[in-house]
Design a protein around this motif. Sequence first.
Motif, PDB file in Angstrom:
ATOM      1  N   LYS A 248      31.052   4.626   1.539  1.00 21.70           N
ATOM      2  CA  LYS A 248      30.114   5.182   2.504  1.00 21.70           C
ATOM      3  C   LYS A 248      28.706   5.051   1.932  1.00 21.70           C
ATOM      4  O   LYS A 248      28.460   5.392   0.772  1.00 21.70           O
ATOM      5  N   GLU A 598      34.284  -2.977  16.341  1.00 23.85           N
ATOM      6  CA  GLU A 598      33.942  -1.729  17.034  1.00 23.85           C
ATOM      7  C   GLU A 598      35.220  -0.949  17.304  1.00 23.85           C
ATOM      8  O   GLU A 598      36.324  -1.518  17.280  1.00 23.85           O
ATOM      9  N   PRO A 599      35.119   0.356  17.557  1.00 26.66           N
ATOM     10  CA  PRO A 599      36.320   1.194  17.690  1.00 26.66           C
ATOM     11  C   PRO A 599      37.283   0.761  18.780  1.00 26.66           C
ATOM     12  O   PRO A 599      38.483   1.015  18.688  1.00 26.66           O
ATOM     13  N   THR A 600      36.791   0.095  19.844  1.00 27.42           N
ATOM     14  CA  THR A 600      37.685  -0.284  20.940  1.00 27.42           C
ATOM     15  C   THR A 600      38.462  -1.563  20.648  1.00 27.42           C
ATOM     16  O   THR A 600      39.306  -1.968  21.442  1.00 27.42           O
ATOM     17  N   SER A 603      42.514  -1.498  20.668  1.00 26.89           N
ATOM     18  CA  SER A 603      43.107  -1.292  21.993  1.00 26.89           C
ATOM     19  C   SER A 603      42.979  -2.545  22.854  1.00 26.89           C
ATOM     20  O   SER A 603      43.889  -2.879  23.627  1.00 26.89           O
ATOM     21  N   SER A 631      48.174  -4.243  15.824  1.00 28.10           N
ATOM     22  CA  SER A 631      47.193  -3.160  15.947  1.00 28.10           C
ATOM     23  C   SER A 631      46.827  -2.597  14.585  1.00 28.10           C
ATOM     24  O   SER A 631      45.652  -2.341  14.282  1.00 28.10           O
ATOM     25  N   THR A 634      44.716  -5.246  12.676  1.00 25.67           N
ATOM     26  CA  THR A 634      43.365  -5.330  13.238  1.00 25.67           C
ATOM     27  C   THR A 634      42.531  -4.138  12.799  1.00 25.67           C
ATOM     28  O   THR A 634      41.370  -4.283  12.388  1.00 25.67           O
ATOM     29  N   THR A 635      43.114  -2.950  12.859  1.00 28.95           N
ATOM     30  CA  THR A 635      42.409  -1.750  12.408  1.00 28.95           C
ATOM     31  C   THR A 635      42.035  -1.868  10.935  1.00 28.95           C
ATOM     32  O   THR A 635      40.919  -1.550  10.523  1.00 28.95           O
ATOM     33  N   LEU A 638      39.123  -4.436  10.554  1.00 25.59           N
ATOM     34  CA  LEU A 638      37.836  -3.928  11.020  1.00 25.59           C
ATOM     35  C   LEU A 638      37.314  -2.825  10.113  1.00 25.59           C
ATOM     36  O   LEU A 638      36.107  -2.715   9.862  1.00 25.59           O
ATOM     37  N   LEU A 639      38.227  -1.996   9.583  1.00 24.30           N
ATOM     38  CA  LEU A 639      37.819  -0.865   8.754  1.00 24.30           C
ATOM     39  C   LEU A 639      37.335  -1.322   7.389  1.00 24.30           C
ATOM     40  O   LEU A 639      36.274  -0.910   6.924  1.00 24.30           O
ATOM     41  N   SER A 679      46.946   8.048   5.823  1.00 24.15           N
ATOM     42  CA  SER A 679      45.922   7.587   6.737  1.00 24.15           C
ATOM     43  C   SER A 679      45.802   6.075   6.787  1.00 24.15           C
ATOM     44  O   SER A 679      45.366   5.519   7.774  1.00 24.15           O
ATOM     45  N   ARG A 680      46.167   5.358   5.716  1.00 23.85           N
ATOM     46  CA  ARG A 680      45.949   3.921   5.693  1.00 23.85           C
ATOM     47  C   ARG A 680      47.171   3.123   5.268  1.00 23.85           C
ATOM     48  O   ARG A 680      47.421   2.055   5.780  1.00 23.85           O
TER      49      ARG A 680
END
Length: 716
Positions: A248, A598-600, A603, A631, A634-635, A638-639, A679-680
């Motif tokens: 972060k 992006e978050p979408t 989905s 899914s 992809t998450t 992106l993360l 979580s991951r």
Amino acid sequence: MAGTGGVSPSQTPTLPTQPGAMTPGRIGCAEIVRDLAWEHTPLGPRDRWDPAVTATVELVLTSPMPMAFCFGDRFVLIYNDAYADLIGTLHPAAMGRPAADSFGELWRSPGIGGVVEDVFRSGQPFLEPETQLTVVRAEGTRPEQAFFTRGHSLVRDSHGTIAGVLTVAAETTQVTRRLQNLSELTSRLAAALTVDDVARVVLGYAMASFDVDLCMFAVDDGNGFRAVRRIRGEMLDEADERLPPVWKRLSDDPHAPLVASARANRPSFVPDGEPLRAVASDRHERRIRALAVLPLRTASLKGSLSIGYRAAHTWLPAERALLNAAAQLVAQAAERARRFEAQHGTAQLLQRSMLPEHLPELERFRIAARYDVGVDGNAAGGDFYDAFRLADGRLAMVLGDVAGHDVRAAAVMGQVRAALRALALTEPDPPGVLAGLDRLVTSLGAESRNEEIFVTVVYGVLDPADGTITLASAGHPPPVLRRAGLGGEPPTAELVKVPPGAPLGLGGRWQTGLVRLEPGDSILMFSDGVVERRGRALNDGLDALVAVAAGASSGDPRNLCSLATTAVPGPTDDDVAVLAVERAVALSRSATMLVAAEPTGPSRVRQWMTTWLREWTVPEPVISSAILCTSELTTNALLHAGTPAQVHIDLNAVRLLVSVADTGTRGSVIRAHTDTMSSRGRGLGLIEELSDSWGTDPSVRGSTVWFELLLRSTSD
């Protein structure tokens, strides 16, 4: 060494007379170490000590707890003032001398020298329970019974070799364990190659050693700072621990303790208050009342390390000294890791820029390749692969190896690969191409006055019309041919019988061999790093590779490349390159989607995949598994990569292949079973359980993670 190792009080050794606490005018151990003629000892001159040994000695000398470091198999002693008080009149003569010479018969007493020697030889740390020690505090006084807990830990140098044993004598078990953990921290940091590795080690150390509610690790990043944290109660499994940490970016707020400490190079200790209130990002940080922040400062790095508690906490001097020692070790490791990443990135870019970024796409043939850096990953190597279309529509395919792991080897590799393309595009006949390369290598050797350029190549020309491949080898291992099996028979694999030829540069003559790929068959070219292991026969590695190819769930080239790189157990000292080609049973259908970061995104991928797979009449169980795995991948992309991802689906009569590619630097994805939900790490566990095979392919610009689902499994 302080302690008895479980000896009964009647047998408790009595150490020499103690001179008492350090008095004014008494020379401290740090001064003795500074002035000692170390060049006459097994350690050698101080300016040539290994960084890990230097850090251990600095830790010993600055610690308020009695500590001693025994270097090498002669156990040369280096200790601090607190330890000098324990050994009494043996100090200062014991400093820099082998322990057996200094302690004499006492070294051979039960629980003294034997424990240290056992730890050194066995490689196992040893923590003793509270034991008695008879000491004489000063001349003329009566002997007293003192109680100590001793911890003995291995110290490894920066190459991972055992350098000696660190012994800590403490009056409480908690303090001893913290110091032992600090010794283990030194060892683990020595093996940390990247800043991500350092972050994982530091966070794990802080949580385990200090039982904190919050730990944060920050390093400079351009003009600002980035940080990663761990909080109490966070569920982490093995996959989570190995995944890249989620960093972060910190705001450049002067009220932020991490930033302030890093910029001012000054520690801060808050025993009670709201130290993170002005910059807290969530309730975990707002609830912190006690906070310690240590700067991490080297010549090329700024950063900070903080630990915090939700309750008030008094930061005692011993604890502050321990944290400061840990911070120094972490700063040195982070600087080393940053230098490694820079060198590694340059070497990787150089290596991969010389390899084809995209392989040809043929109607009935699928091609895949993989390259993994060997040794320490910090040097360019000479392995290479290539595949390209010829003017007459045939496919040229090659895999070669230039001996060496340096820029020179990579440069020769680039010249050989470029020359091979030029020769093949002019006259693709394998013996002619190898003869031209032989002249090139001979010329390069003469030009550099180096006759030791060693290059091997296996080169083939595939005719898509009938699946025949004309092969020639210049001193290279023969490819593996995987037969898909006919009439329900199991697949088989064997080494292709290619006439042997001399390596390039020796003026040899080369003959060709012919092999035909039937529908479903695959051929795998590989470098010797795939099958060679120290202490094992080459034939063992070749047999293992053939067995893995025969047992593969499918002949898909991406799957074969992934399996080949792990076919032979044990680490390799060489680079690994593989190239595989499969003749498809039938034409496949494919589709590609670019997903924005992006978050979408996930989905949208799910909707897109559902539409295509149902249109292709894929069985619903396969669709469900594919969408769930895609899914998650992809998450993950992106993360952790922070870049757009490309999702590609390919369907043929027997399997569905899905790949997710990014252009970031999230590192390698590892295989790991996950037994708990987190979580991951959950995504990797799902793919491991739901897919028939999966893997990851590093590339010039990011990485690709893929999985395969066999359609026939739905009817089992």
